[in-house]
Design a protein around this motif. Sequence first.
Motif, short mmCIF file in Angstrom:
data_model
loop_
_atom_site.label_atom_id
_atom_site.label_comp_id
_atom_site.label_asym_id
_atom_site.label_seq_id
_atom_site.Cartn_x
_atom_site.Cartn_y
_atom_site.Cartn_z
N ILE A 1 0.83 -1.21 0.00
CA ILE A 1 0.00 0.00 0.00
C ILE A 1 0.86 1.26 0.00
O ILE A 1 0.68 2.14 -0.83
CB ILE A 1 -0.95 0.01 1.22
CG1 ILE A 1 -1.94 -1.16 1.12
CG2 ILE A 1 -1.70 1.33 1.31
CD1 ILE A 1 -2.80 -1.35 2.33
N ASN A 2 1.82 1.34 0.93
CA ASN A 2 2.52 2.61 1.14
C ASN A 2 3.64 2.88 0.14
O ASN A 2 3.98 4.02 -0.10
CB ASN A 2 3.11 2.66 2.56
CG ASN A 2 2.04 2.69 3.62
OD1 ASN A 2 0.87 2.88 3.32
ND2 ASN A 2 2.43 2.49 4.86
N ILE A 3 4.24 1.83 -0.40
CA ILE A 3 5.35 2.04 -1.34
C ILE A 3 4.89 1.78 -2.77
O ILE A 3 5.14 2.56 -3.67
CB ILE A 3 6.56 1.16 -0.98
CG1 ILE A 3 6.95 1.42 0.47
CG2 ILE A 3 7.71 1.36 -1.99
CD1 ILE A 3 8.35 1.72 0.78
N GLU A 4 4.20 0.66 -2.98
CA GLU A 4 3.83 0.28 -4.34
C GLU A 4 2.47 0.85 -4.76
O GLU A 4 2.17 0.88 -5.95
CB GLU A 4 3.82 -1.24 -4.49
CG GLU A 4 4.85 -1.96 -3.61
CD GLU A 4 5.99 -2.57 -4.38
OE1 GLU A 4 5.91 -2.62 -5.61
OE2 GLU A 4 6.97 -2.97 -3.72
N GLY A 5 1.66 1.24 -3.78
CA GLY A 5 0.40 1.89 -4.10
C GLY A 5 -0.72 0.98 -4.61
O GLY A 5 -1.58 1.40 -5.35
N ARG B 1 -4.65 2.29 8.53
CA ARG B 1 -4.26 2.59 7.16
C ARG B 1 -5.30 2.08 6.16
O ARG B 1 -5.67 2.77 5.22
CB ARG B 1 -2.89 1.96 6.89
CG ARG B 1 -2.27 2.34 5.58
CD ARG B 1 -1.72 3.74 5.58
NE ARG B 1 -1.28 4.10 4.24
CZ ARG B 1 -1.90 5.03 3.49
NH1 ARG B 1 -2.92 5.70 3.96
NH2 ARG B 1 -1.46 5.29 2.28
N GLU C 1 -7.88 4.21 3.64
CA GLU C 1 -7.87 3.94 2.20
C GLU C 1 -9.20 3.39 1.71
O GLU C 1 -9.30 2.93 0.57
CB GLU C 1 -6.74 2.97 1.85
CG GLU C 1 -5.34 3.58 1.90
CD GLU C 1 -5.11 4.64 0.82
OE1 GLU C 1 -5.88 4.68 -0.16
OE2 GLU C 1 -4.16 5.43 0.96
#
Lengths: 421, 121
Positions: free
Chosen positions: A146-150, A172, A176
């Motif tokens: 989620i946070n790096i690759e989206g 988180r 989202e």
Amino acid sequence: MHEYSVIVIGGGPAGLAAALKSFENLDDKRILIIERDSFLGGILNQCIHPGFGLHYFKEELTGPEYAQRFIELVEKNGIEYLTDTHVMDITPEKEVTIVNKHGLKKLKAKAIVLAMGARERTRGAVQIPGTRPAGIFTAGQAQRFINIEGYKIGKKAVIVGSGDIGLIMARRLTLEGIEVKAVVEIMPYSTGLRRNIVQCLEDFGIPLLLSHKVVKIHGNERVEGVTISVVDSDFKEIPGTQRFIECDTVLFSVGLIPENELSKKAGVVIDERTGGPFVDNTFSTTANGIFACGNVLHIHDLVDNVTLEAETAGKYAALYCQNPELFQKGKLTNIIASDGIRYVVPQHLNRNFLEPTILRFRVNNVYHDKVILLINSGKKLLKIKKQYLSPGEMESIALSEKILSQMDFSEDIILKLEDDK
Amino acid sequence: MEKITCILCPKGCSIEKKEEGNEIKYIGYGCTRGLEYAKDEFTQPKRILTTTIHVKDGELEFLPVRTNKPIPKKLLFDAMAILRKVEVTAPVEVGSVVVKNILDTGADVIATRKVRKKSFF
């Protein structure tokens, strides 16, 4: 073979702080950090939530911000580092075999700092029956997705285990737009920090189901739901309490395991209670010239403590390069975790370095109104009252100069809990 | 009667707010810091919001961001809806403002990671 004074394995918070302290204390400045990811900073890069640095910097930072402060210092000082590089092997002679896109290479070090962090326990570690559909992640893996690759990893989730990463992911996912149906915890208490239970679950009305376990995962292609059950004090399901929760995603936040495959190859002896090496107050492992710090040593709940510990390891690794004879074994006093204390780090005190030291430890259960006692040759040297103790919060006590001056180092140092009377 | 859990220390006191006529009473706090925390939490709970936004031409596709001060808890989802549509172009420095004064809260949304321009070599 290329030679360094100190090679630091791992470019996360522990590795960065250790490298910076070694740099300060080494005349020749020959230090190398080796990182397997493409960026320095380690798992902090995916921990985009606030709460880091309150102790060390006295301000509240996110993971990437906390990491950035150390990365900047590393770059400013011109400390050498390799990213996208795997360490294949470390020998007791401190030869390090690495591989990256340029090929395979052997390096030699006078001292090594192990700072490889930890791995997450997975579904397999908690043995949950059912099928093996898509949609099952460890909490940290989901955090990276989620946070790096989206990626959007699902629509409705259940989180197994109430460790901090699981709690933070509950918030988180909710932000989202993913509905978190419940956090399911087998223990009668949460293993996460209090502020995370409040700010990640209670803020969003997410139920925390204590003394509950997931007894089955359903679904073939994709997760379709889980069956949960209330458990008794032996963690056995209580018949008639089963309940089905519909979801397409299951996150596991069931603990971390220090990553010590390389350490073992180098002949480092592992403490079964921490999962990390036995160390003394210089953070020297049982292998000469090999030091350890951060989550590879024991699992921390605050990165601030990792930094402090790593600075000590880095300082002594530099000193080892100059005076290895001070680190010879046989001058160690045991520090023993007893009644109610699960483990203590460091496990030994090197009598060549009788300097103020912080002992970090965890208790083995939730306790109210206890005293932490430090005992040496029958004398109670320190007594600290605690109204509340939990395995989820790391505790620490300082071995001050005053306490050290009263010690008999031929006898063990014992740490234990007693009732507060 | 409302209830909150204090997060300032591991003890986690459960604090209640009681209104007796014009008087507001707080019950269950363990220290004066806890009382201050409770007053804030009951009147206007605020949180720092952290999330990610899109980056164009960066060595990373997503940039972690946060509000530079806490914003009212009830505005978290509105702020997320705005940030979902924001895109910045690399390079980005830590601390650079990506959205000014979000939802008139007085808080700016700032970058929390350095992202260099994507290199094609």
